[in-house]
Design an enzyme around this catalytic site. Structure first.
Site, PDB file in Angstrom:
ATOM      1  N   LYS A 169       0.717  -1.378   0.199  1.00 53.11           N
ATOM      2  CA  LYS A 169       0.113  -0.034   0.034  1.00 53.11           C
ATOM      3  C   LYS A 169       0.948   1.366  -0.014  1.00 53.11           C
ATOM      4  O   LYS A 169       1.555   1.649   0.966  1.00 53.11           O
ATOM      5  CB  LYS A 169      -0.968   0.049   1.252  1.00 53.11           C
ATOM      6  CG  LYS A 169      -1.765   1.014   1.051  1.00 53.11           C
ATOM      7  CD  LYS A 169      -2.993   0.975   2.258  1.00 53.11           C
ATOM      8  CE  LYS A 169      -4.257   1.812   1.552  1.00 53.11           C
ATOM      9  NZ  LYS A 169      -5.318   1.830   2.592  1.00 53.11           N
ATOM     10  N   TRP A 227      -2.484   0.513  -4.547  1.00 53.77           N
ATOM     11  CA  TRP A 227      -1.794  -0.787  -4.138  1.00 53.77           C
ATOM     12  C   TRP A 227      -1.047  -1.022  -5.513  1.00 53.77           C
ATOM     13  O   TRP A 227      -1.233  -0.735  -6.543  1.00 53.77           O
ATOM     14  CB  TRP A 227      -3.118  -1.795  -4.333  1.00 53.77           C
ATOM     15  CG  TRP A 227      -4.200  -1.760  -3.249  1.00 53.77           C
ATOM     16  CD1 TRP A 227      -5.315  -1.271  -3.408  1.00 53.77           C
ATOM     17  CD2 TRP A 227      -4.040  -1.821  -2.067  1.00 53.77           C
ATOM     18  NE1 TRP A 227      -6.156  -1.059  -2.396  1.00 53.77           N
ATOM     19  CE2 TRP A 227      -5.395  -1.596  -1.434  1.00 53.77           C
ATOM     20  CE3 TRP A 227      -3.025  -2.473  -1.199  1.00 53.77           C
ATOM     21  CZ2 TRP A 227      -5.353  -1.838  -0.023  1.00 53.77           C
ATOM     22  CZ3 TRP A 227      -3.384  -2.705   0.313  1.00 53.77           C
ATOM     23  CH2 TRP A 227      -4.499  -2.385   0.887  1.00 53.77           C
TER      24      TRP A 227
END
Ligand code: ADP
Length: 540
Positions: free
Chosen positions: A434, A439
């Site tokens: 993250k 992501w």
């Protein structure tokens, strides 16, 4: 239609009846042995009768600590054949976890390979349910041991009844086997397989559009028989009368290559680290691998560079599959659809490097932040699965509630689905990186790195970052020939055109070896621990 129970015992009966001459090739400590299914059948019946004689009854758990060989195959059928439950114990678990799984499963007897005795001797005083140990050895004389009571496998068999009848009036939903997941955090979680689930999974393995396992195959499961039942292959292969090649204890890539050549293996199965090792051996040696029609690869993502190397250099077709201990394990398998055969080579490889299509019999759902994701190959969500060979709970474990909800197994795997319905694993939830609210897929970066000719293994992990929360750091093992010639900058330059700038690893660390889990996957937890302060402390 008739409501006939699907039982594991009947799978072996089929091999005895229709394929008595077909063979199981088994490597043990003393060498390579050959048994026909007729012999395996008789020995298995003897084993069931011997287990009964020493006090094992229906529902009891029979533990195994063993490599892939004929005796382990016999227990695969002898325990369920008498209504008991086969519990394959992962021999690479820590002592703590060995004690945990044996006590938690309440194994009544444990069958152990002689070279694995020290594993049990070291914990014997902490085992609460085991009433007898059976030692598997090729020697007439048993090795010295302080375990008690002990029996010799071969002696038990020699005194037992080869006309033993497998139980017939058994509920097909009764437990036939169990396996614990290798724990990345906490204790391992137990999964119980029913007779019905094992048989139906056997059908799934044999479908022409899946692994197409058949009588004519010579199947070598390299995946251990304690890792999700060697992916169900010993059950399915026996049922179909397939020749089995069981590579035994402490095998090496060289031994696997030799077996492929000498036994004319057609199908083999294992995790990517096995195939990375074999590839190195094939590059260095000179082996005939032309018999191979499928290298079944699962357990973690198969790097597309590796698939390409096998297929172009060695003409060994790859079959990338996805599954879990909880799913028996086959869930998806990657093959081209007929109308994709004319696509350019690279496009075909890209499709086949994904995890593939759901096999018939199962259902899936991918849940993103706003419900089910679009099939656009972009939107990510967690994969949920259900079906007749998917577990519906963890054995006596409160973690059931997290993973099994509303009739679905929540896999913890983050995937995308393309417009053909093909899934691609982006990451395990806990391995996603993250970075500043976005992501990054560690799997994609690893895949790209392992396509570089100098890279032997690569694992990418999230490392804490003062500004971005987490950033990717790549751990790379270079092939020997490139150790002095390839730098981190070279690898960064190789990645640069393939990814957005913010995806590129903050650092590339060279290691001699990447630590592995007990089932041979990259042990990311250990890399994360090692690199915990890497981007904070100014070491970078
Ligand atoms: P363990 O949990 O002990 O590693 P499993 O084999 O049950 O053992 O692990 C299942 C997990 O492995 C899946 O949830 C998924 O994260 C990963 N996995 C399995 N097959 C693949 C694959 N083909 N590509 C990527 N990940 C995979």
């Amino acid at each position: 239609m008739m409501n006939m129970p699907l039982t594991v015992g009947s799978m072996l009966e089929r091999a005895e009846k229709f394929f008595p001459k077909k063979e199981v090739v088994s490597r043990t400590l003393s060498g390579v042995h050959r048994f026909t299914y007729e012999e395996i059948g008789k020995r298995t019946r003897r084993l069931s009768s011997a287990l009964e004689r020493i006090g094992v009854s229906q529902g009891d758990r029979v533990g195994t600590l063993a490599w892939n060989h004929h005796r382990h195959l016999e227990i695969y059928f002898a325990a369920p054949g008498m209504g008991a439950v086969l519990h394959t114990i992962n021999l690479r678990l820590s002592q703590e976890h060995l004690v945990y799984v044996i006590n938690h499963a309440e194994d009544k007897v444990i069958l152990i390979d002689e070279d694995l005795l020290p594993l049990i001797e070291g914990i014997k005083d902490r085992l609460t349910s085991v009433e007898a140990f059976i030692i598997m050895s090729d020697n007439d004389e048993l090795p010295e041991t302080d375990l008690s009571p002990v029996h010799s496998y071969e002696e038990l068999l020699s005194e037992a009844d080869e006309s033993y009848e497998f139980v017939k009036d058994i509920d097909e939903n009764a437990p036939a086997g169990m396996c614990y997941t290798s724990a990345t955090t906490g204790n391992p979680k137990g999964v119980v397989y029913s007779h019905r689930g094992i048989v139906l999974h056997g059908f799934a393995m044999a479908l022409a559009d899946t692994a197409a396992l058949s009588e004519s195959d010579r199947c070598m499961p390299v995946v251990p028989m304690f890792h999700a039942n060697a992916w169900g292959l010993p059950f399915a292969a026996t049922w179909l009368g397939t020749t089995q090649v069981l590579p035994g204890p402490q095998f090496t890539p060289k031994l696997l290559a030799e077996f492929i050549e000498s036994e004319k293996v057609t199908v083999t199965a294992g995790v990517p680290t096995i195939w990375l090792g074999l590839l190195k051996e094939l590059d260095e040696g000179n082996y005939d691998t032309s018999s191979v029609r499928a290298v079944l690869c699962g357990g973690s993502a198969a790097p597309s560079g590796m698939i390409k190397a096998y297929e172009t250099k060695y003409k060994m077709p790859f079959l990338h599959a996805y599954g879990m201990t909880e799913t028996s394990p086959l869930v998806t398998l990657s093959r081209l659809k007929s109308y994709q055969e004319d696509l350019p080579e690279q496009d075909k490889l890209d499709i086949r490097a994904k995890q593939g299509l759901l096999v018939p019999g199962l259902e899936m759902k991918v849940l993103g932040a706003n419900g089910e994701v679009a099939w656009d190959g972009e939107e990510m969500g967690e994969l949920l699965i259900r079906g007749p060979w998917i577990a519906d709970e963890y054995y006596k474990d409160e973690r059931t509630e997290e993973a099994f909800r509303d009739g679905w197994l929540h896999t913890g795997d983050v995937v995308t689905v393309d417009n053909e319905g093909v899934i691609k694993i982006v990451d395990r939830t806990k391995d996603l990186i993250k970075s500043g609210g976005e992501w990054i897929s560690s799997v994609d970066l690893e895949n790209a790195l392992m396509a570089h000719e100098a890279v032997f293994e690569a694992s990418v992990v999230a490392v804490a970052h003062p500004e971005w929360q987490e950033r990717p750091v790549a751990c790379v093992v270079l092939k020997d020939a490139y150790k002095d010639t390839v730098s981190a900058e070279d690898l960064q330059a190789f990645l640069k055109p393939q990814f957005a700038k913010w995806w590129l690893p903050d650092d590339i660390v060279f290691l001699d070896e990447i630590p592995k889990t007990s089932v041979g996957k990259f042990l990311k937890r250990s890399l994360r621990d090692k690199l915990k302060d890497h981007l904070l402390s100014g070491t970078k």
